[in-house]
Each structure stands twice: as structure tokens, then as C-alpha cells.
Scaffold this motif. Sequence first.
Motif, PDB file in Angstrom:
ATOM      1  N   LYS A  90      34.241  37.513  39.006  1.00  0.00           N
ATOM      2  CA  LYS A  90      34.881  38.235  40.119  1.00  0.00           C
ATOM      3  C   LYS A  90      34.103  39.516  40.396  1.00  0.00           C
ATOM      4  O   LYS A  90      33.739  40.241  39.460  1.00  0.00           O
ATOM      5  CB  LYS A  90      36.339  38.552  39.763  1.00  0.00           C
ATOM      6  CG  LYS A  90      37.085  39.317  40.856  1.00  0.00           C
ATOM      7  CD  LYS A  90      37.249  40.791  40.543  1.00  0.00           C
ATOM      8  CE  LYS A  90      37.771  41.591  41.713  1.00  0.00           C
ATOM      9  NZ  LYS A  90      38.006  43.011  41.368  1.00  0.00           N
TER      10      LYS A  90
ATOM     11  N   GLY B 181      44.373  45.479  45.034  1.00  0.00           N
ATOM     12  CA  GLY B 181      43.691  45.138  43.779  1.00  0.00           C
ATOM     13  C   GLY B 181      43.887  43.679  43.390  1.00  0.00           C
ATOM     14  O   GLY B 181      43.519  43.254  42.295  1.00  0.00           O
TER      15      GLY B 181
ATOM     16  N   ASP C 156      41.648  40.602  41.416  1.00  0.00           N
ATOM     17  CA  ASP C 156      41.624  40.378  39.961  1.00  0.00           C
ATOM     18  C   ASP C 156      42.556  39.219  39.624  1.00  0.00           C
ATOM     19  O   ASP C 156      42.226  38.346  38.807  1.00  0.00           O
ATOM     20  CB  ASP C 156      42.111  41.629  39.208  1.00  0.00           C
ATOM     21  CG  ASP C 156      41.225  42.837  39.422  1.00  0.00           C
ATOM     22  OD1 ASP C 156      40.015  42.655  39.591  1.00  0.00           O
ATOM     23  OD2 ASP C 156      41.754  43.968  39.429  1.00  0.00           O
TER      24      ASP C 156
ATOM     25  N   LYS D  11      43.602  51.384  37.315  1.00  0.00           N
ATOM     26  CA  LYS D  11      43.471  50.313  38.303  1.00  0.00           C
ATOM     27  C   LYS D  11      42.306  49.368  38.056  1.00  0.00           C
ATOM     28  O   LYS D  11      42.031  48.487  38.869  1.00  0.00           O
ATOM     29  CB  LYS D  11      43.398  50.907  39.710  1.00  0.00           C
ATOM     30  CG  LYS D  11      42.131  51.677  39.997  1.00  0.00           C
ATOM     31  CD  LYS D  11      42.088  52.010  41.484  1.00  0.00           C
ATOM     32  CE  LYS D  11      40.779  52.689  41.820  1.00  0.00           C
ATOM     33  NZ  LYS D  11      40.517  52.717  43.239  1.00  0.00           N
TER      34      LYS D  11
HETATM   35 MG    MG Z   1      40.224  46.469  41.800  1.00  0.00          MG
END
Ligand code: MG
Length: 411
Positions: free
Chosen positions: A7, A151, A154, A209
Amino acid sequence: MARIVLKFGGTSVGDIDRIKNVARKVEQEVKAGHQVAVVVSAMSGVTNQLVKYCNDIDKLHDAREYDAVVASGEQVTSGLLAIALQSLGIPARSWAGWQVPIRTDDTHGKARIVSIDTTEMEKSLQTGEVAVVAGFQGVSEQGRIATLGRGGSDTSAVALAAAVKADRCDIYTDVDGVYTTDPRIVAKARKLDKITYEEMLEMASQGAKVLQTRSVEMAMNHRVRVQVLSSFEAAAGSSLPGTLVVDEDEIVEKEVVSGIAYSRDEAKITLVGVADQPGVAAAIFGPLTDNAVNVDMIVQNVSEDGKSTDMTFTVGKADIARAVKVLEDAQSTLNYKRIVSDANVVKVSVIGVGMRSHAGVAQRMFKALADKGINIQVISTSEIKISVLIAEEYAELALRALHTAYGLDAA
Ligand code: MG
Ligand code: ADP
Ligand code: ASP
């Protein structure tokens, strides 16, 4: 031969050169004989811009259309990376969330992944084609594009790794691993070679984060081997070792405190002069829950006269206006004297599995903050975490002081 999911976050695909750099990294894995699926974020800054466009037209926009807009950033990078791979002679194709499909629930803006059907992707991977998947997005039960919360790429990566039974899930970002605290704030932060799922979960949910909280939850539940590493270090040749997220029994030497997280996404509300009697807490928090306002820390002051007390609690910064409105509307039943809200607060949390078997961990935190003259407004604890709410202006000072107090500073 292994099967791996890689990723790449926003900064790692921030411009065309970086996308070409990512393509070369993927090429190394393909040349090593692995089957590879890549999950990409939008180019850095793009999602923020898209969110702003929606808000500039209407702050109370339709969440389904918001998702249609903000998911587009990842569609761009998935196509670009597929082109970059093809130009290196590597067979590759892009996959939007709905094409896989990655199925989610209908909670637009913060949808949860329900299932991933990998039938088509399996066929593609078996032929040696690299799958380039747009992160952060899926398709809802109603057939609409849904996004997984900020976010969220992920989580796309870890969920995909679980679904295709990948041997590893490598999360490439702009730091070379998980640190004892945010290395951009505390220069003496140390990189951790390993961190337990539980600690990583607390770190993420308390504000670090580097991984989205749900991605850690998912990794923990499906036992996905997640590694966090930098896409910038060691550009040629293999990457430097990052941080591995592991089971507790893989860590021999358990630190009392392994990390410190902070979150600026907090706001404090105090109801002054509420009745000190059974049912009051339920009457206050019931309407907030009904209006989808999450409450985090709670403290009820000691009643001086036995009749009335103050109730202080925190909500997400984005929810403060709604929370105050809900409580004002309920004034006639709650009968409080005043409502006071304060968005200039930050929550600092110390985290470590070793806390379970050590005394005095909280005391060390309170003393370190007291020595710097920092007032603690609210405290909350769990088995492996202590959180305090302090004035926002002291955030960096507190992080540095605690980092030193728990012996975490790099040599
Ligand atoms: Mg991130
Ligand atoms: P990406 O775009 O690759 O997903 P993010 O910005 O979401 O990257 O996450 C990486 C950032 O997380 C780092 O730049 C760093 O500032 C921040 N961060 C906060 N806490 C930590 C920590 N404990 N360890 C590493 N990074 C952290
Ligand atoms: N692009 C999305 C965001 O900025 C998802 C991600 O980067 O993980 O939140």
C-alpha cells in the motif's frame, strides 16, 4: 513465491516521479517472483481539496455525493500506477472498489467493509498481472460508491490482504516505521522494530495516524502480517526494515510504555449545575448517541451540596456544534445551569502492554506534566493506556516531557 499486498500513501504517490518510483518498487517484487496487489491513496492534498469542494457548495451535502467526489482521487492514482507499470513492461490493471468488488455498508463517509469478492482478481493475479486497487473506496449495498473514512486506504490494503490470503501486507508511507511518538513533533522519537497489535490499535485510536484504526482491528482479527515502511528510503535496492505489527508473544522484552499518541480532534463540553441524581448521565448521553455524537472521556465532579454537580466530557471537534445544539434542545429536561464548550484541547495518551503488570505508570505521567506546570483537565484509562486532556498549546511540551519521563528518548 509469495503473494503480497503493498500500500502506498498520499505522499508516496504525490507526483509523477514518485509514482514512477513506486512502479520500480513493485517491479522488484514482481521480479522476485511474487504475486502482487497494490493499494494506492490519492496524491497528497487531493482528498483535502475534494472535501473542500463539497463543503464550499454546501456544508450539509448529501453524503453519497460526497463519496462520489472524494473517491475520485484514488481512481486517478490507480490508473496512473497501472500505466507506469505497463511502461516498465509489467502487466498491470487498475481496479476501482466496485470492480473488485469491495462491498461496504451504507454508512457513507465512514463505511465499513462487509466482504470482498476476489474471484475475478484471483484469475488476474494467477496470470501474473499486478492488481492496482484504488484504496479508500468500495460499493455500498445500494450500489453506490462509498468511502471508508479518512486514512481508509490502510484498511483497504489490510482487508484485501486478508481476502486474498496474502503472506504480507506492506504499508509504505512517508516515515520509515512506527515510532514511539510522532517523529514530526518529537525529534528524539525512536523507531520501533515491532509493536503488538493491541498497542498499535490503541496508538491508532488515540491519534497516531500512521495506520487507520480499522486497519489494525482488521489485521488483528485476520492475523495479517502488517509491516510499516518508508517508500523514500533506500530508493535503489531493498527497503530498510520498518516496523512489524505482531502478536504479544513475539515480543520478549515488554516495555511498560511503548508509545505516546496525541489527538487534536477533541473538544470539551461541561454542563454546569446538573442534578446529582440517578438517571442524569443516561438523560445527557442518550440524546447525543441518538444524534450519532460519540462521547469519549467523561468526568463527573463531586457534588458540593449533594444536589447538583458538573458533568464534563469530550466529543470529536467536528461534532461540537451538533452536540451543543442537542444539549440545548434538551435543556428543559436536563435542567442544567450553563453549558461551556472548549475546542482548544488535546488528548495525550501513553500506551504499553507492560502497564498491566507495573504500578506507578500513571503517577509518572501526572508528575511529568505537573513539573512542566501543565494542568490535567480530564483523565481516562484502559488496561494498557492512560489518557489526559490538556490545553492545546501544551501539546508539544507534554509529548516531549512524557517521552523523556518514560525513558523513550533516542540515544
Ligand atoms: Mg494514512
Ligand atoms: P500516508 O499518506 O502514507 O497514509 P499518513 O500521513 O496517513 O501517511 O501517516 C503517516 C504520518 O503519521 C507520519 O508522517 C507521521 O507524522 C504521523 N505519525 C503520527 N504518529 C506516528 C508514530 N507514532 N509513528 C510514525 N508516524 C506517526
Ligand atoms: N485519500 C484518503 C485520505 O486522504 C485515504 C487515504 O489516504 O488513506 O484520507
